[in-house]
Design a protein around this motif. Structure first.
Motif, PDB file in Angstrom:
ATOM      1  N   PRO A 162      15.284  -4.303  46.291  1.00  0.00           N
ATOM      2  CA  PRO A 162      16.453  -3.740  45.872  1.00  0.00           C
ATOM      3  C   PRO A 162      16.471  -3.105  44.158  1.00  0.00           C
ATOM      4  O   PRO A 162      17.141  -1.992  44.015  1.00  0.00           O
ATOM      5  N   GLY A 163      15.747  -4.024  43.541  1.00  0.00           N
ATOM      6  CA  GLY A 163      15.664  -3.320  41.885  1.00  0.00           C
ATOM      7  C   GLY A 163      14.992  -2.216  41.848  1.00  0.00           C
ATOM      8  O   GLY A 163      15.061  -1.162  41.130  1.00  0.00           O
ATOM      9  N   LEU A 164      13.660  -2.136  42.485  1.00  0.00           N
ATOM     10  CA  LEU A 164      12.973  -0.691  42.726  1.00  0.00           C
ATOM     11  C   LEU A 164      13.881   0.223  43.398  1.00  0.00           C
ATOM     12  O   LEU A 164      13.575   1.429  42.905  1.00  0.00           O
ATOM     13  N   ASN A 165      14.692   0.146  44.398  1.00  0.00           N
ATOM     14  CA  ASN A 165      15.514   0.944  44.789  1.00  0.00           C
ATOM     15  C   ASN A 165      16.219   1.388  43.673  1.00  0.00           C
ATOM     16  O   ASN A 165      16.647   2.749  43.543  1.00  0.00           O
ATOM     17  N   LEU A 166      16.833   0.727  42.812  1.00  0.00           N
ATOM     18  CA  LEU A 166      17.822   0.948  41.867  1.00  0.00           C
ATOM     19  C   LEU A 166      17.076   2.088  41.070  1.00  0.00           C
ATOM     20  O   LEU A 166      17.656   3.073  40.477  1.00  0.00           O
ATOM     21  N   VAL A 167      15.946   1.636  40.662  1.00  0.00           N
ATOM     22  CA  VAL A 167      15.055   2.409  39.514  1.00  0.00           C
ATOM     23  C   VAL A 167      14.981   3.816  40.044  1.00  0.00           C
ATOM     24  O   VAL A 167      14.996   4.925  39.508  1.00  0.00           O
ATOM     25  N   TYR A 168      14.492   3.925  41.271  1.00  0.00           N
ATOM     26  CA  TYR A 168      14.183   5.112  42.070  1.00  0.00           C
ATOM     27  C   TYR A 168      15.397   6.117  42.116  1.00  0.00           C
ATOM     28  O   TYR A 168      15.305   7.253  41.655  1.00  0.00           O
ATOM     29  N   THR A 169      16.576   5.564  42.540  1.00  0.00           N
ATOM     30  CA  THR A 169      17.821   5.956  42.433  1.00  0.00           C
ATOM     31  C   THR A 169      18.449   6.759  41.284  1.00  0.00           C
ATOM     32  O   THR A 169      18.635   7.962  41.045  1.00  0.00           O
ATOM     33  N   HIS A 170      18.060   6.226  40.236  1.00  0.00           N
ATOM     34  CA  HIS A 170      18.470   6.418  38.735  1.00  0.00           C
ATOM     35  C   HIS A 170      17.462   7.626  38.389  1.00  0.00           C
ATOM     36  O   HIS A 170      17.850   8.171  37.413  1.00  0.00           O
ATOM     37  N   LEU A 171      16.296   7.364  38.439  1.00  0.00           N
ATOM     38  CA  LEU A 171      15.285   8.243  38.243  1.00  0.00           C
ATOM     39  C   LEU A 171      15.445   9.665  38.949  1.00  0.00           C
ATOM     40  O   LEU A 171      15.262  10.789  38.120  1.00  0.00           O
ATOM     41  N   ASN A 172      15.948   9.713  40.147  1.00  0.00           N
ATOM     42  CA  ASN A 172      16.419  10.905  40.932  1.00  0.00           C
ATOM     43  C   ASN A 172      17.533  11.547  39.904  1.00  0.00           C
ATOM     44  O   ASN A 172      17.431  12.822  39.855  1.00  0.00           O
ATOM     45  N   ARG A 173      18.421  10.790  39.812  1.00  0.00           N
ATOM     46  CA  ARG A 173      19.576  11.361  38.860  1.00  0.00           C
ATOM     47  C   ARG A 173      19.242  12.006  37.724  1.00  0.00           C
ATOM     48  O   ARG A 173      19.553  13.252  37.293  1.00  0.00           O
ATOM     49  N   VAL A 174      18.346  11.485  36.655  1.00  0.00           N
ATOM     50  CA  VAL A 174      17.941  12.034  35.469  1.00  0.00           C
ATOM     51  C   VAL A 174      16.874  13.207  35.921  1.00  0.00           C
ATOM     52  O   VAL A 174      16.942  14.018  34.996  1.00  0.00           O
ATOM     53  N   ILE A 175      16.000  13.013  36.643  1.00  0.00           N
ATOM     54  CA  ILE A 175      15.203  14.309  37.010  1.00  0.00           C
ATOM     55  C   ILE A 175      15.938  15.570  37.548  1.00  0.00           C
ATOM     56  O   ILE A 175      15.605  16.575  37.004  1.00  0.00           O
ATOM     57  N   ARG A 176      17.018  15.340  38.343  1.00  0.00           N
ATOM     58  CA  ARG A 176      17.766  16.390  38.848  1.00  0.00           C
ATOM     59  C   ARG A 176      18.620  16.899  37.570  1.00  0.00           C
ATOM     60  O   ARG A 176      18.641  18.048  37.343  1.00  0.00           O
TER      61      ARG A 176
END
Length: 795
Positions: free
Chosen positions: A65-79
């Protein structure tokens, strides 16, 4: 756990933005759990039954779950920011999360078209995970966007810095598990920020994910008081940003604020260095993310706490097929993510789930930086003739082989100055290993304070020195995996420190070779010098030639070992390995003055064949088979064999002696076991099938026996090499102590050639007497016998 907070900056997300982020995170977390448990019924369109569950439950839930949180939020800033990013997933078994996210963003289905982004593909994604014929439980080469094996605990941050070097527009996020954070390599890797050039390099953003536990124990950093942890991280040169909590909505807001703050600081530091000429070392941000282990999973199982404890590490509900209560609990858990809101009736992710996902090559699973062979350019290697030494007659002139190589490396450094895709790494040994000519083209990377007495330090340098073999290896691996070239120079005895790391890299290469979508990357090249036979001044602690044995145990398609006997042969070997792809090349060469045996043209031919007869050194006349073969591999063994051949020519002129030099050690293996191996026909033609072979080898002698044990003439093979006899002594005494010296080799010939034991008893006795005289001489004079110290080839 307290409510989520981030105290440095407040990024105000709207409720709609939080809802979108949460939808993506829930979808990824559902997919992560589904991979661990489900064989069928991926969308829970019917009640969960035992036959829907995998017969063997494998995988690791706790970190997901923590890795998923990081992936989700990296997606946000990349986009949102339009940045190029790469993420190194350090926690050992985070495979379910990275697989889930790459499937959601579509990069997985593009790489593996049979795993479609719908219900059928979801079922295949679930089934293949930790299943025979499927994919591993950790992040592996098979996972798009990966360049770090999940089992490589301790190396993630070094890999991240290596990936960022000479990639000025790249953000490299690095998730560090708190178990991994306890390792020595990771602790040393924090110092990578002292070498990161904000002008020419990208940025590394460490994300220290503290969920509290390893497999069965709490983790050290998670139990430190926050102020103590802050002091530690600030001491490493980082500015910490904290995200702590267990309420998803609040954690989303806090994580968004921390990431925005971190990226703003990174952008400001890079602008100051690039546009304003600021030269002070940057104190880069680090995010400390504290979420419960196994977050959103079962809170309790059978009355025992699970979420937030070590019990969530792997499979929190183990008896699902046989225990109806566990099956009901699993179904409740999976349905808590509300998959019907996240996927349509055909199993496709909904618009909200994908709203934060970047497009094209900016997706983390599609970045070309994680498939470095796509970005690799040919290395400009100049003509060897520009650096080769002149050899009018073998064995009469001497050069330091690695110093000659240094000239070639300097030119390569100069010719790649603009493109910046070649690095030399090593633990404080570049000059010690006689490679200092490279400083004519570039200095040593250094962002810390400099003093007037310092030499060759350079804020923009491409020579990397830190007294940690682990970090050197990690830097170079990250650099190579992202498509650049390099060389790791190390004292031979201490390269063993990275035994485990080279294991993992070789496994990565072996697996990658089977994946047609992964382009070949530049080879990992080791130059091992300051070797066992010339560590007479440092002594026993610096004498260990066993790295070659370690490497040759590994996948034959990925490993190569070369022992060039002189300067020109080293140049020819370097030319080959620096051009190669998808190998681990080990080159063992001396830095002390060494006789020149071959011209550069002869060296090229010799390297191409890997092993061959040096006709000028033997006494064969072409009319009969040799009486004995003197074979050698390595610079000092070559010297001793040629000196022995000269003694035989003088004392036993009627003896037909063949001298064979081996530069590519894998040539000794059968052709069916190694791509460079010789057929039995070739081997017997070179070494004979029935004549004594006295083999002087650089390392442990039993390696040669292991490589050649199937050969017809193996019973006639006698190998001399290093046998753990060493101390601080003279150079020649090192070979005498290990029975590798020229006099011992002549005695071996007398002992093994039929008829010589009686006929040449006097010759043998003279050889033994010289060894006795040697011992007395060095103890009186402190230097080697004159006939040894002043020897040259007289053939």
């Amino acid at each position: 756990m307290p409510q989520a907070e981030h105290r440095d900056r407040t990024t105000v997300l709207t409720d709609e933005e939080v809802r979108v982020l949460d939808a993506h995170w829930r979808a990824a977390t559902y997919l992560a759990a589904g991979q661990i448990y489900l064989l069928a019924n991926p969308l829970l369109t019917e009640p969960l039954r035992p036959e829907h569950i995998k017969p063997r439950l494998l995988g690791h839930w706790g970190t997901s779950p923590g890795l998923n949180l990081v992936y989700t939020h990296l997606n946000r800033v990349i986009r949102a920011r339009g940045i190029d990013a790469l993420c190194i997933w350090g926690p050992g078994h985070g495979g379910p999360s990275v697989l889930a996210n790459s499937w959601l963003e579509g990069s997985y289905s593009e790489t593996y078209p049979d795993v479609t982004r719908d219900a059928a593909g979801m079922e295949r994604l679930f089934r293949q995970f930790s299943f025979p014929g499927g994919v591993p439980s950790h992040v592996a080469p098979e996972v798009p966007g990966s360049l770090h094996e999940g089992g490589e605990l301790g190396y993630s941050l070094a890999h991240a810095y290596g990936a960022a070097l000479d990639n000025p527009e790249l953000l490299v996020a690095c998730v560090i598990g708190d178990g991994e954070a306890e390792t020595g390599p990771l602790a040393a890797s924090w110092h990578g920020n002292k070498f990161l050039d904000p002008v020419h390099d990208g940025a590394v953003l460490p994300i220290l994910h503290l969920n509290g536990y390893k497999i069965a124990n709490p983790t050290v950093l998670s139990r430190l008081p926050e102020d103590e942890l802050d002091t530690l991280l600030r001491g490493y040169g980082h500015e910490p940003l904290h995200v702590t909590g267990d309420d998803p909505a609040q954690v989303h807001r806090a994580m968004a604020a921390a990431l925005d703050e971190a990226l703003d600081r990174i952008a400001a530091a890079q602008h100051a260095a690039r546009a304003e000429g600021v030269t002070e070392r940057v104190h880069w941000p680090v995010i400390v993310l504290r979420t419960p282990k196994g977050w959103t999973g079962p809170a309790e199982v059978d009355g025992v706490p699970v979420e937030g404890t070590w019990r969530a590490h792997q499979v929190p509900l183990a008896g699902v097929r046989d225990n109806p209560a566990h099956l009901r609990q699993l179904e409740e858990w999976l349905r808590s993510y509300r998959p019907q809101e996240l996927f349509d009736a055909d199993g496709r992710p909904g618009p909200e789930v994908l709203a934060c996902v970047p497009q094209g090559a900016r997706r983390l699973g599609a970045t070309p930086h994680a498939n470095g062979g796509l970005r690799t350019r040919e290395l400009p290697i100049p003509p060897l003739e520009d650096f080769a030494v002149s050899v009018d007659k073998p064995g009469t002139t001497l050069h330091e082989p690695t110093r000659i190589l240094g000239g070639l490396l300097e030119r390569i450094m100069a010719d790649t100055a603009d493109r910046r895709d070649f690095r030399l790494v090593g633990p404080d040994e570049t000059a010690s290993n006689r490679l200092q000519d490279v400083y004519g083209a570039t200095g040593k990377a250094w962002q810390e304070t400099t003093l007037d007495v310092d030499e060759n330090l350079d804020r923009h340098g491409r020579v990397m020195e830190i007294l940690s073999e682990h970090v050197c290896q990690g830097w170079l691996e990250g650099y190579l995996l992202t498509g650049r070239h390099g060389l790791f120079s190390c004292y031979e005895a201490f390269v063993h420190i990275v035994d485990s790391m080279v294991n993992q890299h070789i496994k990565w290469l072996k697996t990658s070779r089977r994946l047609p979508w992964r382009a070949p990357i530049p080879s990992l090249n080791y130059l091992l010098t300051s070797h066992v036979w010339r560590q007479d001044h440092n002594g026993f602690s610096h004498q260990d030639p066993g790295f070659v044995d370690h490497v040759l145990n590994k996948s034959p398609e990925a490993v190569r070992v070369y022992l060039p006997p002189d300067a020109n042969t080293l140049l020819a070997v370097a030319d080959h390995v620096l051009r190669s792809r998808d190998y681990v090349n080990v080159v063992v060469a001396g830095k002390q003055p060494c006789f020149d045996w071959l011209t550069v043209d002869q060296a090229r031919v010799h390297c191409a064949r890997g092993a061959g007869v040096w006709e000028w050194a033997g006494t064969e006349d072409g009319t009969r088979e040799p009486d004995v073969v003197l074979a050698c591999a390595g610079d000092v063994p070559t010297l001793e064999v040629l000196a022995a051949a000269q003694l035989l020519r003088r004392h036993l002129p009627e003896l037909a002696v063949r001298v064979v030099n081996v530069v590519d050690i894998a040539r000794l293996m059968p052709s069916g076991e190694h791509p460079h191996g010789m057929s039995d026909f070739e081997y017997d033609g070179l070494f004979t099938a029935d004549k004594p072979v006295i083999f002087a080898y650089h390392g442990y002698p039993w390696l040669i026996h292991r490589l050649a044990y199937r050969r017809t003439g193996h019973r006639n093979l006698h190998v001399r090499g290093y046998k753990e006899a060493g101390t601080t002594t003279t150079p020649f005494d090192m070979v005498v102590s290990n029975d590798l010296d020229r006099y011992r080799l002549v005695m071996d010939v007398v002992d093994r050639v039929p008829g010589l034991a009686v006929r040449a008893a006097g010759v043998r006795q003279r050889m033994a007497d010289t060894r006795t005289r040697h011992h007395a001489w060095i103890r009186e004079h402190g230097v080697d016998l004159p006939e040894v110290a002043e020897w040259s080839w007289e053939g």
